[in-house]
Write a protein that holds these residues in place. Structure first.
Motif, PDB file in Angstrom:
ATOM      1  N   GLY A  49       5.205   9.394   7.536  1.00 32.65           N
ATOM      2  CA  GLY A  49       6.533   9.690   8.051  1.00 32.65           C
ATOM      3  C   GLY A  49       7.610   9.038   7.231  1.00 32.65           C
ATOM      4  N   TRP A  50       8.839   9.466   7.459  1.00 26.86           N
ATOM      5  CA  TRP A  50      10.024   8.857   6.865  1.00 26.86           C
ATOM      6  C   TRP A  50      10.979   8.455   7.983  1.00 26.86           C
ATOM      7  N   TYR A  96       1.776   0.904   8.314  1.00 26.11           N
ATOM      8  CA  TYR A  96       2.062   0.616   6.911  1.00 26.11           C
ATOM      9  C   TYR A  96       3.459   1.130   6.557  1.00 26.11           C
ATOM     10  N   TRP A  97       4.218   0.288   5.854  1.00 22.63           N
ATOM     11  CA  TRP A  97       5.598   0.624   5.520  1.00 22.63           C
ATOM     12  C   TRP A  97       5.868   0.361   4.054  1.00 22.63           C
ATOM     13  N   GLY A  98       6.667   1.241   3.438  1.00 22.64           N
ATOM     14  CA  GLY A  98       7.156   1.002   2.096  1.00 22.64           C
ATOM     15  C   GLY A  98       8.370   0.097   2.135  1.00 22.64           C
ATOM     16  N   TYR A 129      16.014   4.584   3.135  1.00 24.68           N
ATOM     17  CA  TYR A 129      14.922   5.429   3.611  1.00 24.68           C
ATOM     18  C   TYR A 129      13.586   4.707   3.420  1.00 24.68           C
ATOM     19  N   TYR A 130      12.786   4.722   4.468  1.00 23.27           N
ATOM     20  CA  TYR A 130      11.494   4.054   4.463  1.00 23.27           C
ATOM     21  C   TYR A 130      10.374   5.081   4.681  1.00 23.27           C
ATOM     22  N   GLN A 187       0.807  -1.207   0.000  1.00 19.52           N
ATOM     23  CA  GLN A 187       0.000   0.000   0.000  1.00 19.52           C
ATOM     24  C   GLN A 187       0.842   1.259   0.000  1.00 19.52           C
ATOM     25  N   LEU A 188       2.165   1.119   0.203  1.00 16.60           N
ATOM     26  CA  LEU A 188       3.092   2.230   0.100  1.00 16.60           C
ATOM     27  C   LEU A 188       4.192   1.849  -0.871  1.00 16.60           C
TER      28      LEU A 188
END
Length: 118
Positions: free
Chosen positions: A31-32, A107-109, A88-89, A1-2
């Motif tokens: 956020g990052w 949720y995380w990329g 970077y996330y 989802q990211l």
């Protein structure tokens, strides 16, 4: 989802813009975070999905800017330093409470590599 993108190899002093596409249905805050080799993941920046409530870590304040356009958010990184080298996330939460803690995000990329050479 990211879906995070935009990383790369740059020289000290250069700029990069990271992007993260998010589903607006799930997002209250974003956020990052970043993780350098051999170190724990650390907070970089956060804001409400509305764009209010921006918070930055001391190490990036004045150099990085968090913004949003439609379903995407961006981390504009200027005056990059070798110590900014990390994966970077992007992260998102359905709550609009901004947080500096990883536990504040559901949720995380997948992460995007940023390498800054001296």
């Amino acid at each position: 989802q990211l879906q995070a993108s935009g990383g790369g190899l740059v020289q000290a002093g250069d700029s990069l813009r990271l992007s993260c596409a998010a589903s607006e249905r799930i997002v209250g805050s974003v956020g990052w975070f970043r993780q350098a080799p051999g170190k724990e993941r650390e907070f970089v920046a956060t804001m409400k999905w509305s764009g209010f409530g921006r918070v930055y870590s001391d190490s990036v304040k004045g150099r990085f800017t968090l913004s949003r356009d439609g379903a995407a958010m961006y981390l504009q990184m200027n005056s990059l330093k070798p110590e900014d080298t990390a994966v970077y996330y992007c992260a998102a939460s359905s709550s609009d409470m901004v947080s500096k803690l990883e536990a504040g995000y559901s949720y995380w990329g997948q992460g995007t590599q940023v390498t800054v050479s001296s």
